[in-house]
Every structure is written in structure tokens, then in C-alpha cells.
Design a protein around this motif. Structure first.
Motif, PDB file in Angstrom:
ATOM      1  N   TYR A  68      43.481 -42.622  17.974  1.00  0.00           N
ATOM      2  CA  TYR A  68      44.873 -42.168  18.164  1.00  0.00           C
ATOM      3  C   TYR A  68      44.886 -40.695  18.570  1.00  0.00           C
ATOM      4  O   TYR A  68      45.691 -40.277  19.410  1.00  0.00           O
ATOM      5  CB  TYR A  68      45.686 -42.368  16.882  1.00  0.00           C
ATOM      6  N   ASN A  96      41.966 -50.624  18.601  1.00  0.00           N
ATOM      7  CA  ASN A  96      43.407 -50.582  18.368  1.00  0.00           C
ATOM      8  C   ASN A  96      44.030 -49.409  19.140  1.00  0.00           C
ATOM      9  O   ASN A  96      45.046 -49.552  19.820  1.00  0.00           O
ATOM     10  CB  ASN A  96      43.633 -50.427  16.853  1.00  0.00           C
ATOM     11  N   HIS A 100      46.633 -49.224  22.254  1.00  0.00           N
ATOM     12  CA  HIS A 100      47.806 -48.351  22.096  1.00  0.00           C
ATOM     13  C   HIS A 100      47.930 -47.408  23.298  1.00  0.00           C
ATOM     14  O   HIS A 100      49.019 -47.234  23.854  1.00  0.00           O
ATOM     15  CB  HIS A 100      47.622 -47.572  20.784  1.00  0.00           C
ATOM     16  N   THR A 103      49.075 -49.404  26.313  1.00  0.00           N
ATOM     17  CA  THR A 103      50.489 -49.780  26.164  1.00  0.00           C
ATOM     18  C   THR A 103      51.420 -48.597  26.408  1.00  0.00           C
ATOM     19  O   THR A 103      52.497 -48.750  26.972  1.00  0.00           O
ATOM     20  CB  THR A 103      50.716 -50.338  24.737  1.00  0.00           C
ATOM     21  N   ASN A 104      50.995 -47.430  25.960  1.00  0.00           N
ATOM     22  CA  ASN A 104      51.854 -46.241  26.068  1.00  0.00           C
ATOM     23  C   ASN A 104      51.638 -45.441  27.346  1.00  0.00           C
ATOM     24  O   ASN A 104      52.258 -44.407  27.538  1.00  0.00           O
ATOM     25  CB  ASN A 104      51.628 -45.323  24.861  1.00  0.00           C
ATOM     26  N   ASN A 291      62.120 -51.700  28.391  1.00  0.00           N
ATOM     27  CA  ASN A 291      61.536 -52.637  27.423  1.00  0.00           C
ATOM     28  C   ASN A 291      62.461 -52.751  26.208  1.00  0.00           C
ATOM     29  O   ASN A 291      63.636 -52.391  26.264  1.00  0.00           O
ATOM     30  CB  ASN A 291      60.113 -52.197  27.054  1.00  0.00           C
ATOM     31  N   TRP A 292      61.935 -53.220  25.094  1.00  0.00           N
ATOM     32  CA  TRP A 292      62.780 -53.461  23.914  1.00  0.00           C
ATOM     33  C   TRP A 292      63.487 -52.196  23.428  1.00  0.00           C
ATOM     34  O   TRP A 292      64.568 -52.266  22.856  1.00  0.00           O
ATOM     35  CB  TRP A 292      61.943 -54.060  22.777  1.00  0.00           C
ATOM     36  N   GLU A 410      56.435 -40.705  11.971  1.00  0.00           N
ATOM     37  CA  GLU A 410      56.263 -42.161  11.859  1.00  0.00           C
ATOM     38  C   GLU A 410      56.882 -42.664  10.565  1.00  0.00           C
ATOM     39  O   GLU A 410      57.041 -41.931   9.594  1.00  0.00           O
ATOM     40  CB  GLU A 410      54.784 -42.574  11.970  1.00  0.00           C
ATOM     41  N   THR A 435      55.509 -46.964  22.038  1.00  0.00           N
ATOM     42  CA  THR A 435      56.029 -48.224  22.568  1.00  0.00           C
ATOM     43  C   THR A 435      55.922 -49.384  21.577  1.00  0.00           C
ATOM     44  O   THR A 435      56.763 -50.277  21.585  1.00  0.00           O
ATOM     45  CB  THR A 435      55.267 -48.557  23.872  1.00  0.00           C
ATOM     46  N   TRP A 436      54.908 -49.389  20.750  1.00  0.00           N
ATOM     47  CA  TRP A 436      54.743 -50.486  19.791  1.00  0.00           C
ATOM     48  C   TRP A 436      55.414 -50.239  18.448  1.00  0.00           C
ATOM     49  O   TRP A 436      55.417 -51.122  17.597  1.00  0.00           O
ATOM     50  CB  TRP A 436      53.245 -50.721  19.528  1.00  0.00           C
ATOM     51  N   GLY A 437      55.902 -49.019  18.215  1.00  0.00           N
ATOM     52  CA  GLY A 437      56.400 -48.712  16.874  1.00  0.00           C
ATOM     53  C   GLY A 437      55.281 -48.853  15.869  1.00  0.00           C
ATOM     54  O   GLY A 437      55.430 -49.460  14.807  1.00  0.00           O
ATOM     55  N   ILE A 438      54.147 -48.263  16.187  1.00  0.00           N
ATOM     56  CA  ILE A 438      52.913 -48.497  15.435  1.00  0.00           C
ATOM     57  C   ILE A 438      52.827 -47.525  14.254  1.00  0.00           C
ATOM     58  O   ILE A 438      53.133 -46.354  14.373  1.00  0.00           O
ATOM     59  CB  ILE A 438      51.731 -48.314  16.402  1.00  0.00           C
TER      60      ILE A 438
END
Ligand code: ADP
Ligand code: TPW
Length: 579
Positions: A68, A96, A100, A103-104, A291-292, A410, A435-438
Motif C-alpha cells: 500500500y 492485495n 489495489h 484498481t485505483n 463507478n459506484w 480510513e 476505489t474499493w473502500g479498502i
């Protein structure tokens, strides 16, 4: 060997280089100065030698945090963040973060050591056996393996280009153990390396696409600009601001685009979001996907009757990816190019731009003022125990007084309330779940933010969110980073009041009551603060920013505060039943 003179032997040795060295040389040649990782077979010596060669090697307690950190370093610098892991389990822990990053749209390279190809491919049970390349490929923008030392230069160059060109993303680079000890002639090694020229070439938008977009925008009665984290990534801050100000069009920043223009800017429509989305007639997306997070550009949020109905808006989409337009609703004017080039070309084409109609601007202004007044009232309250609002009123003041500080966020409620209450004043200061709300990005982001920007870092964390990366407070202390972590502690996931109707174990969302998180920081030599009031929180934060010492403030808030899933309750299939 006995007959060879010692000096001759040394010369012969000096005339070769090895895989370790070539990886380090290739990274350095391309301006990469930091590695985020965790040592072990087969990359321990790579971490040591990289450090000895002047690279900064930041060692984490878990590869996910290192990953990350690398991903957000990529976002902040436009250079791929490098995460270095061992084989199979270390690789999977880093994976992971690679997904991420992809995706971002953050540039990152996950470099993992791997086991013997011959044994892995015959599935003969090697130490940490895994076909890592095949596993990484679907989650990465690109994935490469280097088998020969002479190909390291090409492998690193390809990884860099893939990570940062076009839409940025995560790239996997597989380096089998045997590669590191391979030796080749120094001169051959040197000439095999590639300094990547123009790794992220400008992508100039087509003139007709620009004209189409500007015509649509010019004719709008209720125009709106939405700035996304792609706009923040592009580092075209002055031009983006000029475009917004010269057109006079109201804008909404997505979460990580907050601060591109100060959140207090008069054209910000954030406090009138639920009014402007359904009302706007032309919406220009700049580095933001439908997106969402934007309800897919349709449904009730956008004034559609049902959840799949179009609200009637026309969309302009400025994006580097030619396949992004029409992914959710029709885009009438796609502008494909890098945001810097697109925005400067738009500015050049504005001509004598008419201000948007006054009734649109006035209506937004009114909604904003009444919402801002309502929020001010809520923030002024001082309930006991503290709640999200009274704690965040303090954070809001501290960020205002320290606009250069990086801001990590977060949680669920801890995220949603903070995003709307805490204003940002400068670009790329706010970094969050993306983007994932991770959950779990927190402490890794803190480390990278402090290292990359050299500014103090403030992190606002839900108590659950913090737990995902909490052990990295040791990393923060080890490198003595100016990080102030504020845990909004309400004893659980979302809140701490759920009851297990059968008795026995506590409910799945509930944690140990009154957990003393601050002691975790003290365990490693940092400063721990237990804050039960806004005044204690303020004092703790001010002291942390003054001292620049690693600090963790356990801000105890009302355990009944917060809602299930925060603001996205509607996405939770069981939440409806509970109400
Ligand atoms: P947000 O979550 O803030 O809405 P997204 O991650 O959904 O933002 O969207 C970011 C978009 O920005 C992606 O579609 C990506 O292709 C685009 N993008 C990223 N970097 C650039 C750039 N330099 N130029 C143009 N578009 C970019
Ligand atoms: C990797 C699911 C979303 S938000 C959240 C979880 C577990 C924690 C919310 O509690 P917290 O915040 O942090 O205490 P607050 O203010 O509401 O009390 N695993 C991953 N990502 C996600 N998003 C989840 C689980 C989740």
C-alpha cells in the motif's frame, strides 16, 4: 586456482556483476530511490545491497502495508512505487496491494523473488513453490518474469513503462532466486540496462473531441465539473484551477481530489452535492469514473426515477483511457488524453466564455449556505462522550492550521464524516480507501506519505480500520516519522453496541471495550495520548505536530455513534432487514 595470483583473482571477480547488482543499477538508473518491502529468501541480500548503494529501503512488518505504501508513493510521485517481497506467502501478501494499485490507477511495481522454475513447473514441492506470474497476471496491468541477468534491464524498463504510461496501474515483476546470483561481464551488464526515455508520454487530445466537449459545455444551463483522483494524479494543478475559475462552473471534488482547489472555494458544490447531481444538465468528468462512487451516473442520485434510470444529464469525460467512456451511461463527448494536455488545450479554446446562468449559481449557493449553517451548528455542540462531529471539529481546525500536512483516512463513519467535515486546502494531501473502500491502507500510507513528502502526516482512523495495519506503528517509530494517528474509537466495526442474542461470544462487530490503543505506540517509544474530550484531542494533535514525534491519540467516542456501513448502508444486503 592455486596457481592464480591473488590480484589477478580479484580483478577477474571485479570484472563481473550479478543479478542483485543489475536490479539495483536498473532501478537507480531510472530514478527510483525508495523500496518498500520485507526481507527473506531470496531477496534479503537485495535489500541489504540496495541500502548499501544508497537506495532508501523501508522495511515493514507485513508486505500488504509495504505494498500500500508503494502504491500511494506512485500516486504522489508519478513514479512507480516499488514493493519488494519474498516468494509465495510474501508475494500473496503484496498481491492485495498490487490489485489495489491497478484498481485505483496508481503506478506500482511488485517485485517478488520466486522459487526454482524447473521445480515449480513440475510441481515437485519446492520451498515456497508457487506459479506467481500466472497468479499475478489477472490482477496486474502487466506481468513479467526475468530469467537471465542480461535481461534485467529490459524487464525493469518494461515494468516501468507499463506502470506509468497511459492509465497507470500495478505491474508484477517476477525474479527467480537463481537470477540474483547469476554473473555476467560488467561491461555487458552495464550496456544491457535501459534508462527509460519519456516513460509516460503526453497524450494529446484530438481537436474535434475538444471542440465537441467545449460546445456542449458552453451551451449548458446547469453545468457541473467533477474532479477525480486522476486529476489529482496528473499534477496539472494550476491549469485545472484556471479551467474551473475561468469557466465559473461549479465543481465537485471526489474524495482524493479534495484540495485540488481549496475546499473553501466559492465554486465548490460539495455542500450541495445531493442538489447538483440530479439538477445538472451537462457534467464534465475530469479523471473520475462513473463507478459506484458516483452511482454509475444514473438512478435516484442523478434524478432518475428508478435505480437504473438515466437522469437526463449529458456527460463529457476527460480521461486517458479510451475505453472508459460509455462504461455505465452514454458519454456524449469523450476527450481522450492526459489531463495536463487536455486541460491546457481546453483553456486555450475557451475564448470569451460566458458565465453559467445566475439562477443555477444562486440556487447552489443557497443550498450550500443552509447546509453549511446546519453543519456549523452540529459541530459547535460538545456532547459527552465525544462523538464523530465534536472530534472532527478539532481535526478540521488542526488541518486548517497545517494545510501542508498529509492526511490519511480510513474507516466507515470515520471516513464518511471526515471526508465531509475536514476541508483540504492543497492538492494530493488527502489519501484514503480509494476505489474499493479498502480497510488496511492506513499505516502503510502514513509511512509513504511521510517519506515521500517529508511533511507531517495526520491519519484519522476508525478503530476497526486501524487494526488492519496497526503493527506498522513499530515501522513508524523505527523510522521516527512525523505521523499523528487519531483513532476514533467506538469499540467496534461501525459502532460498539451490537449484542449477540444467544449470549456467549460478543457480537461479530464488537471489540474489547475501552481498548488502550495508545499504549501500542508507547511500546515502541512513540507518544500515546488518551483523549476523552475535544480539548484533550486538540492538545494531543497540536503537540504531535509541534514535536513531529510518532503519536497515537486514542480518541474515545460514544460507542452508539455511527451507522452500519456508514453512508453506504444501501449496498449492504442485510442492513435493510435490520431496520
Ligand atoms: P475517483 O475515484 O476520484 O472518482 P477514479 O479512480 O474513478 O477517480 O478515476 C480516475 C480516472 O483518471 C481513471 O479513469 C484514469 O484512467 C484517469 N487518469 C489517471 N491518470 C490520468 C492522467 N494523467 N490523465 C488522464 N486521465 C487519467
Ligand atoms: C479489507 C469492510 C468496511 S468499513 C469497516 C469494515 C470492516 C470498518 C468500520 O469500522 P471502523 O469505522 O473502522 O471502526 P467506524 O467509524 O464506522 O466505527 N475488509 C476490507 N475492507 C473492507 N472495506 C471491509 C473489510 C469494512
Amino acid at each position: 586456482m592455486g596457481t592464480v595470483e591473488p590480484q589477478v583473482a580479484a580483478d577477474a571477480q571485479a570484472a563481473v556483476t550479478d543479478g542483485f547488482q543489475l536490479v539495483i543499477d536498473a532501478l537507480k538508473l531510472n530514478g527510483i530511490d525508495t523500496i518498500y518491502g520485507l526481507p527473506g529468501i531470496p531477496i534479503t541480500d537485495l535489500t541489504r545491497r540496495a541500502q548499501a548503494e544508497g537506495l532508501r529501503v523501508l522495511s515493514f512488518r507485513h508486505e500488504q502495508s509495504a505494498g500500500y505504501a508503494a502504491s500511494i508513493a506512485g500516486f504522489l510521485t508519478q513514479k512507480p512505487g516499488i514493493c519488494l517481497t519474498v516468494s509465495a506467502p510474501g508475494f500473496l501478501n503484496g498481491l492485495n496491494a498490487l490489485a489495489h494499485a491497478t484498481t485505483n490507477c496508481f503506478p506500482m511495481i511488485l517485485v517478488s523473488g520466486s522459487s526454482e522454475r524447473e521445480i515449480v513447473d513440475l510441481q515437485q514441492g519446492d520451498y515456497e513453490e508457487m506459479d506467481q506470474l500466472a497468479i499475478a497476471r489477472p490482477l496486474a496491468k502487466a506481468a513479467f518474469r526475468v530469467l537471465h541477468a542480461a535481461d534485467i534491464g529490459v524487464g525493469v524498463a518494461r515494468a516501468i513503462r507499463a506502470a506509468v504510461s497511459g492509465r497507470p496501474g500495478g505491474v508484477y515483476l517476477d525474479l527467480p532466486a537463481k537470477l540474483f546470483a547469476q554473473t555476467i561481464d560488467v561491461a555487458a551488464g552495464r550496456s544491457s540496462l535501459i534508462k527509460v526515455v519519456d516513460p509516460a508520454p503526453r497524450q494529446i487530445p484530438a481537436p474535434e473531441a475538444l471542440e465537441r466537449a467545449l460546445d456542449l459545455l458552453r451551451g449548458a444551463k446547469k453545468p457541473l465539473i467533477i474532479l477525480g483522483k486522476g486529476a489529482a494524479y496528473a499534477q496539472a494543478d494550476a491549469d485545472i484551477r484556471a479551467l474551473v475559475e475561468k469557466t465559473g462552473i461549479p465543481y465537485l471534488p471526489m474524495s482524493m481530489a479534495k484540495g485540488l482547489l481549496p475546499d473553501t472555494h466559492e465554486q465548490s458544490a460539495s455542500a450541495a452535492r445531493s442538489y447538483v447531481l440530479p439538477e445538472a444538465d451537462v457534467v464534465m468528468l475530469v479523471g473520475a469514473r462513473l463507478n459506484w462512487l458516483l452511482s454509475h451516473g444514473k438512478g435516484k442520485t442523478w434524478g432518475g426515477k428508478g435505480h437504473k434510470d438515466w437522469g437526463g444529464q449529458k456527460f463529457i469525460q476527460v480521461d486517458i483511457s479510451p475505453t472508459e467512456a460509455d462504461s455505465n451511461v452514454r458519454v456524449d463527448a469523450p476527450v481522450v488524453g492526459d489531463i495536463g494536455s487536455c486541460v491546457s488545450a481546453m483553456l486555450a479554446g475557451l475564448g470569451n466564455w460566458p458565465k453559467p446562468p445566475a439562477d443555477w449559481l444562486n440556487a447552489i449557493h443557497e443550498k450550500k449556505s443552509s447546509n453549511v449553517d446546519k453543519m456549523a451548528e452540529t459541530l459547535a455542540k460538545n456532547p459527552s462522550p465525544m462523538n464523530f462531529h465534536s472530534a472532527l471539529a478539532v481535526v478540521r481546525d488542526i488541518v486548517k492550521a497545517n494545510p501542508e500536512a498529509m492526511f490519511v483516512n480510513e474507516g466507515a463513519n470515520a471516513l464518511d464524516f471526515t471526508r465531509s467535515i475536514v476541508d483540504m486546502y492543497k492538492p494530493r494531501k488527502r489519501i484514503d480507501v480509494g476505489t474499493w473502500g479498502i480497510m488496511g491502507v492506513g499505516m502503510g500510507y502514513c509511512v509513504a506519505a511521510a517519506v515521500v513528502t517529508r511533511q507531517p502526516v495526520i491519519a484519522v482512523e476508525g478503530d476497526s480500520a486501524f487494526g488492519f495495519s496497526g503493527m506498522e506503528v513499530e515501522t513508524i517509530c523505527r523510522y521516527n516519522l512525523p505521523v499523528c494517528v487519531v483513532i476514533l474509537n467506538n469499540n467496534g466495526v461501525y459502532k460498539g453496541t451490537d449484542i449477540n442474542p444467544r449470549g456467549g461470544d460478543v457480537a461479530p462487530t464488537v471489540f474489547v471495550k475501552d481498548a488502550r490503543y495508545e499504549k501500542l505506540m508507547e511500546a515502541f517509544g512513540g507518544v500515546g495520548v488518551y483523549a476523552r474530550t475535544p480539548a484533550e484531542l486538540r492538545q494531543g494533535m497540536e503537540q504531535a505536530l509541534r514535536s513531529r514525534k510518532p503519536t497515537l491519540i486514542n480518541a474515545v467516542i460514544d460507542e452508539t455513534a455511527g451507522t452500519e456501513s456508514g453512508r453506504i448502508t444501501s449496498l449492504n444486503p442485510t442492513a435493510g432487514k435490520k431496520k
